[in-house]
Design a protein around this motif. Structure first.
Motif, short mmCIF file in Angstrom:
data_model
loop_
_atom_site.label_atom_id
_atom_site.label_comp_id
_atom_site.label_asym_id
_atom_site.label_seq_id
_atom_site.Cartn_x
_atom_site.Cartn_y
_atom_site.Cartn_z
N GLY A 191 0.78 -1.23 0.00
CA GLY A 191 0.00 0.00 0.00
C GLY A 191 0.81 1.28 0.00
N LYS A 192 2.13 1.18 -0.13
CA LYS A 192 2.97 2.37 -0.15
C LYS A 192 3.05 2.94 -1.57
CE LYS A 192 5.66 1.24 3.95
NZ LYS A 192 7.02 1.11 4.55
N LEU A 193 3.59 4.16 -1.66
CA LEU A 193 3.60 4.88 -2.93
C LEU A 193 4.48 4.21 -3.98
CD1 LEU A 193 3.92 8.58 -1.69
CD2 LEU A 193 1.83 7.42 -2.47
N SER A 194 4.11 4.45 -5.25
CA SER A 194 4.90 4.01 -6.39
C SER A 194 4.96 5.13 -7.42
CB SER A 194 4.29 2.76 -7.02
OG SER A 194 5.08 2.27 -8.10
N ALA A 195 6.02 5.16 -8.21
CA ALA A 195 6.15 6.15 -9.28
C ALA A 195 6.78 5.50 -10.50
CB ALA A 195 7.00 7.34 -8.83
N GLN A 196 6.52 6.09 -11.67
CA GLN A 196 7.05 5.57 -12.93
C GLN A 196 7.22 6.70 -13.93
OE1 GLN A 196 4.36 3.22 -15.26
NE2 GLN A 196 5.99 2.21 -16.42
N TRP A 197 8.31 6.66 -14.67
CA TRP A 197 8.51 7.52 -15.85
C TRP A 197 8.88 6.60 -17.00
CZ3 TRP A 197 8.29 12.98 -15.98
CH2 TRP A 197 8.15 13.62 -14.73
N GLU A 198 8.51 7.02 -18.22
CA GLU A 198 8.77 6.17 -19.39
C GLU A 198 9.10 7.02 -20.61
OE1 GLU A 198 6.48 2.80 -22.16
OE2 GLU A 198 5.35 4.02 -20.71
N ASN A 199 10.14 6.61 -21.32
CA ASN A 199 10.49 7.20 -22.61
C ASN A 199 10.61 6.09 -23.66
OD1 ASN A 199 12.78 10.00 -21.88
ND2 ASN A 199 10.64 9.70 -21.37
N THR A 200 10.28 6.43 -24.91
CA THR A 200 10.59 5.57 -26.05
C THR A 200 11.95 6.01 -26.60
OG1 THR A 200 8.30 5.11 -26.67
CG2 THR A 200 9.94 4.96 -28.42
N VAL A 201 12.87 5.07 -26.72
CA VAL A 201 14.28 5.40 -27.01
C VAL A 201 14.78 4.62 -28.22
CG1 VAL A 201 16.62 5.44 -26.06
CG2 VAL A 201 14.65 5.77 -24.53
N LEU A 202 15.36 5.34 -29.15
CA LEU A 202 16.03 4.75 -30.31
C LEU A 202 17.52 4.60 -30.02
CD1 LEU A 202 16.38 4.07 -33.41
CD2 LEU A 202 16.69 6.53 -33.75
N ILE A 203 18.07 3.43 -30.34
CA ILE A 203 19.52 3.24 -30.25
C ILE A 203 20.12 3.63 -31.59
CG2 ILE A 203 21.38 1.61 -29.79
CD1 ILE A 203 19.33 -0.04 -28.18
N THR A 204 21.08 4.55 -31.55
CA THR A 204 21.72 5.05 -32.76
C THR A 204 23.15 4.53 -32.85
OG1 THR A 204 22.65 7.05 -31.75
CG2 THR A 204 20.34 7.15 -32.49
N GLU A 205 23.85 4.94 -33.88
CA GLU A 205 25.25 4.54 -34.04
C GLU A 205 26.14 5.10 -32.93
OE1 GLU A 205 26.56 2.49 -36.14
OE2 GLU A 205 24.96 2.21 -37.61
N THR A 206 25.74 6.22 -32.37
CA THR A 206 26.59 6.91 -31.38
C THR A 206 26.01 6.94 -29.98
OG1 THR A 206 25.60 9.03 -32.02
CG2 THR A 206 27.64 8.39 -33.13
N GLY A 207 24.75 6.55 -29.81
CA GLY A 207 24.14 6.61 -28.49
C GLY A 207 22.64 6.38 -28.56
N THR A 208 21.87 7.38 -28.18
CA THR A 208 20.41 7.23 -28.18
C THR A 208 19.74 8.50 -28.65
OG1 THR A 208 20.25 7.99 -25.87
CG2 THR A 208 20.42 5.60 -26.25
N GLU A 209 18.48 8.36 -29.06
CA GLU A 209 17.60 9.48 -29.34
C GLU A 209 16.26 9.17 -28.71
OE1 GLU A 209 15.06 11.59 -32.97
OE2 GLU A 209 16.77 10.29 -33.47
N VAL A 210 15.75 10.07 -27.88
CA VAL A 210 14.44 9.87 -27.28
C VAL A 210 13.37 10.27 -28.30
CG1 VAL A 210 12.87 10.62 -25.45
CG2 VAL A 210 15.27 10.19 -24.92
N LEU A 211 12.48 9.32 -28.62
CA LEU A 211 11.45 9.55 -29.63
C LEU A 211 10.11 9.95 -29.03
CD1 LEU A 211 12.15 6.57 -32.06
CD2 LEU A 211 13.06 8.90 -32.15
N SER A 212 9.90 9.63 -27.75
CA SER A 212 8.70 10.09 -27.05
C SER A 212 9.02 10.16 -25.57
CB SER A 212 7.51 9.17 -27.29
OG SER A 212 6.34 9.70 -26.68
N SER A 213 8.63 11.28 -24.97
CA SER A 213 8.92 11.50 -23.54
C SER A 213 7.80 12.23 -22.84
CB SER A 213 10.23 12.27 -23.40
OG SER A 213 10.11 13.56 -24.04
#
Length: 290
Positions: free
Chosen positions: A268-290
């Motif tokens: 019954g205690k609190l919970s939290a969540q965040w979510e992003n859609t992430v593309l893996i690129t040649e050099t790292g990542t790009e967030v496609l939805s946040s």
């Protein structure tokens, strides 16, 4: 596949100009089966058209989440938020992906306080001062999916609740930062869990992130606990969600027997969540939805 054949990714390019080097690099890698290291299936590698499709869906999805920021306040019922998000998406040519997905009855998921995820909007659920809530929205546009969620605080919450919201976002950001092409899936969970545990929180293990693109849920399952250098190889062209669910108390959860959807903390205690859609690129990542 011959070098002058059209590439298996569907890009329309010749194999030698597209994924030949990519395939050679994977074939030369040594995988440790005892650490669960596996090659990603080709079906989860997106071409430029696919990536553009998810990116466009992400623009609408982010706009719907921005709208929620304007509407969340004490006295608002969650069904009104659900309808506003759905109207926003449809007016821009999109489709709310959650509606009727495996029988889910609403357009978005709204999870308040001890609800971890999949909270069902209702006229009877009224936001009150101090609530924390996660609004999870997925948009389909021209057959492509973008999936993201944010936390919202109704008025002024307790310092403890505000800290949980902040640390959970940091867990997500650290998980995304840990993603590097040609490294492994376990790096994400290791980063998320380390930060959560340092702050005295637990990480939900029964649920996690997933691949996304031309369907709602694709490989791989993305755990938010893990060990570095384990699991599936992460490569350019993969799109996945990073969405840690962080609990104030125990990591254990229960599913509401009445609606079959609402997931709550067992204690019954609190919970939290965040979510992003992430593309893996040649050099790292790009967030496609946040």
């Amino acid at each position: 596949m011959m070098r002058n054949d059209l590439c298996w990714c569907g890009s329309g390019k010749k194999y030698k100009k597209c994924h030949e080097d990519f395939d050679e690099r994977i074939s030369e890698m040594k995988f440790d089966i005892f650490r669960g290291q596996v090659r990603p299936p080709k079906k989860v590698i997106n071409n430029e058209k696919d990536i553009a499709g998810v990116r466009a869906a992400g623009v609408i999805n982010d706009g719907a989440l921005d709208l929620m920021t304007e509407l969340v306040r004490p006295g608002v019922d969650t069904a009104s938020l659900d309808q506003a998000a759905a109207d926003y998406i449809r007016e821009r040519g999109g489709i709310p992906a959650c509606l009727n997905y495996e029988g889910y009855p609403k357009n978005v998921c709204i999870s308040i306080n001890e609800v971890v995820c999949h909270g069902i909007p209702s006229k009877k659920t009224i936001l009150k001062e101090g609530d924390i809530l996660n609004i999870d929205i997925t948009t389909i546009l021209n057959g492509y999916y973008a999936d993201a969620s944010r936390m919202y605080i109704v008025g002024k919450a307790s310092p403890e609740a505000e800290k949980l919201v902040r640390v959970t976002k940091e867990c997500m950001e650290l998980g995304i930062k840990a993603i590097r092409p040609w490294h492994f899936l376990g790096d994400i969970g290791a980063a998320c869990a380390a930060h959560a545990h340092e702050n005295g929180y637990s990480v939900v293990t029964d649920l996690g992130g997933h691949g996304v693109g031309k369907d709602f849920h694709l490989e791989p399952f993305v755990p938010h606990v893990g060990e570095k250098d384990t699991g599936m190889l992460l490569v350019p062209g993969m799109i996945l969600t990073v969405e840690p669910m962080i609990n104030e108390g125990s990591y254990k959860v229960v599913v509401d027997k009445g609606d079959g959807w609402t997931v709550r903390t067992k204690d019954g205690k609190l919970s939290a969540q965040w979510e992003n859609t992430v593309l893996i690129t040649e050099t790292g990542t790009e967030v496609l939805s946040s």
